[in-house]
Design a protein around this motif. Structure first.
Motif, PDB file in Angstrom:
ATOM      1  N   PRO A  26       0.818  -1.219   0.000  1.00 13.05           N
ATOM      2  CA  PRO A  26       0.000   0.000   0.000  1.00 13.05           C
ATOM      3  C   PRO A  26       0.852   1.269   0.000  1.00 13.05           C
ATOM      4  CG  PRO A  26      -0.738  -1.549   1.691  1.00 13.05           C
ATOM      5  CD  PRO A  26       0.572  -2.047   1.196  1.00 13.05           C
ATOM      6  N   ALA A  27       2.033   1.187   0.617  1.00 17.42           N
ATOM      7  CA  ALA A  27       2.916   2.354   0.640  1.00 17.42           C
ATOM      8  C   ALA A  27       3.413   2.700  -0.759  1.00 17.42           C
ATOM      9  CB  ALA A  27       4.096   2.098   1.579  1.00 17.42           C
ATOM     10  N   VAL A  28       3.628   1.691  -1.601  1.00 19.61           N
ATOM     11  CA  VAL A  28       4.015   1.959  -2.993  1.00 19.61           C
ATOM     12  C   VAL A  28       2.965   2.849  -3.657  1.00 19.61           C
ATOM     13  CG1 VAL A  28       4.324   0.911  -5.273  1.00 19.61           C
ATOM     14  CG2 VAL A  28       5.371  -0.149  -3.271  1.00 19.61           C
ATOM     15  N   ASP A  29       1.707   2.465  -3.530  1.00 17.94           N
ATOM     16  CA  ASP A  29       0.626   3.237  -4.156  1.00 17.94           C
ATOM     17  C   ASP A  29       0.487   4.618  -3.531  1.00 17.94           C
ATOM     18  OD1 ASP A  29       0.160   0.972  -5.649  1.00 17.94           O
ATOM     19  OD2 ASP A  29      -1.498   0.271  -4.412  1.00 17.94           O
ATOM     20  N   ALA A  30       0.598   4.688  -2.207  1.00 14.35           N
ATOM     21  CA  ALA A  30       0.433   5.970  -1.520  1.00 14.35           C
ATOM     22  C   ALA A  30       1.564   6.937  -1.857  1.00 14.35           C
ATOM     23  CB  ALA A  30       0.353   5.747  -0.013  1.00 14.35           C
ATOM     24  N   LEU A  31       2.798   6.439  -1.920  1.00 17.41           N
ATOM     25  CA  LEU A  31       3.935   7.295  -2.278  1.00 17.41           C
ATOM     26  C   LEU A  31       3.856   7.708  -3.745  1.00 17.41           C
ATOM     27  CD1 LEU A  31       6.820   5.441  -0.395  1.00 17.41           C
ATOM     28  CD2 LEU A  31       5.799   7.643   0.229  1.00 17.41           C
ATOM     29  N   ALA A  32       3.456   6.788  -4.608  1.00 17.60           N
ATOM     30  CA  ALA A  32       3.292   7.135  -6.023  1.00 17.60           C
ATOM     31  C   ALA A  32       2.262   8.246  -6.192  1.00 17.60           C
ATOM     32  CB  ALA A  32       2.872   5.905  -6.819  1.00 17.60           C
ATOM     33  N   ALA A  33       1.233   8.235  -5.362  1.00 14.85           N
ATOM     34  CA  ALA A  33       0.186   9.262  -5.436  1.00 14.85           C
ATOM     35  C   ALA A  33       0.611  10.580  -4.796  1.00 14.85           C
ATOM     36  CB  ALA A  33      -1.093   8.749  -4.774  1.00 14.85           C
ATOM     37  N   GLY A  34       1.804  10.617  -4.206  1.00 18.93           N
ATOM     38  CA  GLY A  34       2.332  11.870  -3.666  1.00 18.93           C
ATOM     39  C   GLY A  34       2.081  12.111  -2.197  1.00 18.93           C
ATOM     40  N   ASN A  35       1.696  11.060  -1.466  1.00 20.88           N
ATOM     41  CA  ASN A  35       1.374  11.215  -0.052  1.00 20.88           C
ATOM     42  C   ASN A  35       2.565  10.947   0.856  1.00 20.88           C
ATOM     43  OD1 ASN A  35      -1.737  11.426  -0.220  1.00 20.88           O
ATOM     44  ND2 ASN A  35      -1.271   9.617  -1.450  1.00 20.88           N
ATOM     45  N   LEU A  49      -6.218   8.035  14.762  1.00 20.63           N
ATOM     46  CA  LEU A  49      -5.614   9.288  14.313  1.00 20.63           C
ATOM     47  C   LEU A  49      -6.372   9.840  13.104  1.00 20.63           C
ATOM     48  CD1 LEU A  49      -1.803   8.376  14.510  1.00 20.63           C
ATOM     49  CD2 LEU A  49      -3.055   9.923  16.026  1.00 20.63           C
ATOM     50  N   PRO A  50      -6.404  11.154  12.945  1.00 20.53           N
ATOM     51  CA  PRO A  50      -7.147  11.760  11.833  1.00 20.53           C
ATOM     52  C   PRO A  50      -6.360  11.751  10.523  1.00 20.53           C
ATOM     53  CG  PRO A  50      -6.252  13.479  13.229  1.00 20.53           C
ATOM     54  CD  PRO A  50      -5.909  12.178  13.902  1.00 20.53           C
ATOM     55  N   PHE A  51      -6.093  10.557  10.004  1.00 13.41           N
ATOM     56  CA  PHE A  51      -5.401  10.436   8.722  1.00 13.41           C
ATOM     57  C   PHE A  51      -6.283  10.967   7.592  1.00 13.41           C
ATOM     58  CE2 PHE A  51      -3.394   6.861  11.115  1.00 13.41           C
ATOM     59  CZ  PHE A  51      -2.063   7.254  10.989  1.00 13.41           C
ATOM     60  N   ASP A  52      -5.650  11.181   6.443  1.00  9.18           N
ATOM     61  CA  ASP A  52      -6.418  11.520   5.249  1.00  9.18           C
ATOM     62  C   ASP A  52      -6.943  10.261   4.565  1.00  9.18           C
ATOM     63  OD1 ASP A  52      -6.032  14.519   5.056  1.00  9.18           O
ATOM     64  OD2 ASP A  52      -3.972  13.833   5.254  1.00  9.18           O
ATOM     65  N   HIS A  53      -6.349   9.122   4.881  1.00 12.98           N
ATOM     66  CA  HIS A  53      -6.863   7.818   4.462  1.00 12.98           C
ATOM     67  C   HIS A  53      -6.193   6.775   5.341  1.00 12.98           C
ATOM     68  CE1 HIS A  53      -9.042   5.464   1.321  1.00 12.98           C
ATOM     69  NE2 HIS A  53      -8.321   4.492   1.852  1.00 12.98           N
ATOM     70  N   LEU A  54      -6.940   5.727   5.669  1.00 12.08           N
ATOM     71  CA  LEU A  54      -6.415   4.643   6.504  1.00 12.08           C
ATOM     72  C   LEU A  54      -6.694   3.320   5.815  1.00 12.08           C
ATOM     73  CD1 LEU A  54      -5.200   3.645   9.222  1.00 12.08           C
ATOM     74  CD2 LEU A  54      -7.533   3.595  10.128  1.00 12.08           C
ATOM     75  N   ALA A  77      -5.299   1.488  -9.598  1.00 10.65           N
ATOM     76  CA  ALA A  77      -6.395   1.480  -8.618  1.00 10.65           C
ATOM     77  C   ALA A  77      -5.903   2.010  -7.274  1.00 10.65           C
ATOM     78  CB  ALA A  77      -6.959   0.071  -8.458  1.00 10.65           C
ATOM     79  N   GLY A  78      -4.678   1.643  -6.881  1.00 11.34           N
ATOM     80  CA  GLY A  78      -4.104   2.148  -5.638  1.00 11.34           C
ATOM     81  C   GLY A  78      -3.769   3.623  -5.733  1.00 11.34           C
ATOM     82  N   PHE A  79      -3.237   4.044  -6.885  1.00 12.24           N
ATOM     83  CA  PHE A  79      -2.945   5.459  -7.091  1.00 12.24           C
ATOM     84  C   PHE A  79      -4.218   6.287  -6.911  1.00 12.24           C
ATOM     85  CE2 PHE A  79      -2.469   9.287  -9.568  1.00 12.24           C
ATOM     86  CZ  PHE A  79      -1.156   9.679  -9.369  1.00 12.24           C
ATOM     87  N   LEU A  80      -5.323   5.813  -7.487  1.00 10.38           N
ATOM     88  CA  LEU A  80      -6.587   6.530  -7.355  1.00 10.38           C
ATOM     89  C   LEU A  80      -7.143   6.441  -5.940  1.00 10.38           C
ATOM     90  CD1 LEU A  80      -8.294   5.488 -10.710  1.00 10.38           C
ATOM     91  CD2 LEU A  80      -7.273   7.703 -10.138  1.00 10.38           C
ATOM     92  N   ARG A  81      -6.936   5.299  -5.283  1.00  4.73           N
ATOM     93  CA  ARG A  81      -7.427   5.130  -3.909  1.00  4.73           C
ATOM     94  C   ARG A  81      -6.822   6.191  -2.997  1.00  4.73           C
ATOM     95  NH1 ARG A  81     -11.616   3.361  -1.545  1.00  4.73           N
ATOM     96  NH2 ARG A  81     -11.681   2.017  -3.382  1.00  4.73           N
ATOM     97  N   PHE A  82      -5.558   6.539  -3.223  1.00  2.88           N
ATOM     98  CA  PHE A  82      -4.864   7.482  -2.349  1.00  2.88           C
ATOM     99  C   PHE A  82      -4.751   8.871  -2.981  1.00  2.88           C
ATOM    100  CE2 PHE A  82      -3.007   3.270  -1.139  1.00  2.88           C
ATOM    101  CZ  PHE A  82      -3.688   3.164   0.055  1.00  2.88           C
ATOM    102  N   SER A  83      -5.643   9.152  -3.913  1.00  3.35           N
ATOM    103  CA  SER A  83      -5.695  10.470  -4.556  1.00  3.35           C
ATOM    104  C   SER A  83      -7.105  11.040  -4.419  1.00  3.35           C
ATOM    105  CB  SER A  83      -5.356  10.363  -6.054  1.00  3.35           C
ATOM    106  OG  SER A  83      -4.056   9.886  -6.270  1.00  3.35           O
TER     107      SER A  83
END
Length: 464
Positions: free
Chosen positions: A128-137, A183-188, A427-433
């Motif tokens: 999941p970190a791959v997708d989240a980092l790719a999305a710029g998070n 915690l108040p994440f932007d996505h969990l 799909a992961g890129f969009l999930r974290f965007s």
């Protein structure tokens, strides 16, 4: 051990860093992905040993396949497609609003939290970190306390390769996990048992934190009457006893025509003998770690025996200093009320259930909870179409098991009781965007004609 105050401090640190760089360039994102891949590649032997120690015994090939190769493949997939994923998409403009323009911008969310389980402690923390980092998070990871050696290694390596404002790992027990989820994440994103998933969802709801849940479930495998039994047995055996059945998408039970059941049992016996020629004592067969897991599994099997189920062990129980290897075991025709048919098995027991025919198997699947995966062995196009159209599951695989999760371009996730949301690849890129709508009005726009006072003739002319 982190407390609520220190966890909030980590989150605030990442939030401030994100505010200073709210839309990282493609080069910055690729650099973060490269470091993730380098960290995994350079330390693969340490990863193998850490996971082996936590698991009691994990086959090295299984760790390399499931934890390392899959992650590196995901990084390569994301790097090669990152620029296209980041590009804004044009949106069609209704003729009444022309010549205005509209686009959809894919914007990073901010800080993403990841709660990972113990069965694949490296892959399910970092995929999941791959997708989240790719999305710029920015990303915070809470690894499982049930894999302490791997968690410590992950924390130490991430600290070496990443600034804590980019990626950090929070170690701690279940109480830390509960605090982390609140915690108040932007996505969990959470991966693990459904009973804990409900707790995570409740904690996230306090801040209306969007969540992705990967929960598993009772994944069925249907063996139709046109299936090659030897092939079906080999593929089901691979998927079931990879990591001793401790895979969220492992075949949980098999549905097969009752007349073919005895031959299928023999085919499974042959497949297990071929896969594990040295038996469960060999290095290629993994252990079941944790006394609680073993107690649950043994209780499940004992109940099935007590209720008259035929139990066929395809190996020997092997005990050693750091754990136990439980053998591949078939449970023939358990009733639905038994625990082995009520709960996700998540271990080396495989219920095999004789059905009247394919239609009966299909009906049973459609009546049950929606699983994370559905496996079917048939070459009949009509049956495949019925399975795709009439059933619901996270993934659908014909004539194999597990391998759909290794395709970066396929979304991976559950539906209904097996989870919500999917990731992997785009799909992961969009999930974290956040897909942000951007509308640009033209100076020559005619929308001013629609200002009040409204003209009935104009509304009629425009078909309004």
């Amino acid at each position: 051990m982190a407390d609520a105050r220190s966890l909030q401090a980590h989150l605030d640190h990442q939030r401030h860093a994100f505010a200073a760089e709210p839309y990282p360039s493609a080069a910055t994102r690729r650099d973060r992905l490269d470091r993730l891949a380098t960290m995994t590649r350079q330390h693969r032997d340490e990863i193998v040993q850490a996971i082996r120690q936590d698991a009691g015994h994990r086959a090295e090939a299984e760790t390399r396949l499931a934890e390392i190769a899959t992650l590196l493949q995901a990084v390569r997939h994301a790097r090669r497609r990152l620029k296209r994923w980041m590009k804004p998409r044009r949106a069609a403009m209704p003729w009444r609003l022309a010549p205005a323009r509209a686009r959809v911008h894919r914007q990073p969310l901010g800080v993403v939290g990841i709660i990972a389980p113990a069965n694949y402690p490296w892959q399910l923390a970092l995929m999941p970190a791959v997708d989240a980092l790719a999305a710029g998070n920015r990303v915070m990871i809470k690894p499982s306390e049930q894999a302490p050696t791997t968690s410590a290694l992950l924390a130490g390596l991430v600290e070496r390769y990443f600034d804590p404002a980019e990626l950090c790992v929070i170690e701690g027990d279940a109480e830390v996990g509960r605090t982390f989820a609140a915690l108040p994440f932007d996505h969990l994103l959470y991966t693990g048992p459904a009973r804990h998933g409900r707790t995570v969802a409740t904690a996230a709801a306090q801040h209306l934190t969007p969540i992705t849940l990967g929960l598993g479930g009772k994944t069925p495998a249907i063996v139709a009457d046109d299936a090659d039994l030897a092939h079906a047995a080999r593929r089901i055996a691979f998927g079931k006893w990879f990591n001793a059945g401790q895979t969220c998408i492992a075949p949980d039970h098999v549905l097969i025509d009752a007349a073919r059941l005895p031959d299928f049992v023999e085919a499974l016996r042959e497949a297990v003998a071929a896969f594990y020629p040295k038996g469960t004592a060999g290095d290629d067969y993994s252990a079941v770690p944790g006394e609680a897991s073993r107690t649950r599994l043994e209780g499940m099997l004992a109940q099935a025996r007590d209720h008259g189920c035929r139990v066929i062990e395809l190996g020997e129980r092997v005990e050693f200093t750091h754990g136990v290897k439980l053998p591949p075991t078939l449970v023939i025709d358990p009733t639905r009320r038994l625990a082995i048919m009520q709960e996700e098995v998540f271990g080396p027991w495989l219920p095999v259930i004789g059905m009247r025919d394919f239609d009966a198997a299909l009906e049973r699947v459609t009546e049950g909870p929606r699983p994370l995966a559905l496996y079917a062995f048939t070459d009949d196009p009509a049956r495949r179409r019925r399975l795709v159209e009439q059933t619901r599951s996270g993934g659908m695989v014909f004539n194999d098991t597990l391998w759909h999760s290794a395709v970066p371009g396929l979304p991976f996730g559950g539906v209904g009781e097996s989870g919500m949301g999917s990731y992997h690849g785009e799909a992961g890129f969009l999930r974290f965007s956040h897909q942000r709508s951007v509308f640009v009005q033209s100076r020559r726009s005619a929308v001013g004609l629609l200002n009040p006072p409204y003209r009935k003739w104009l509304l009629k002319l425009l078909g309004l």
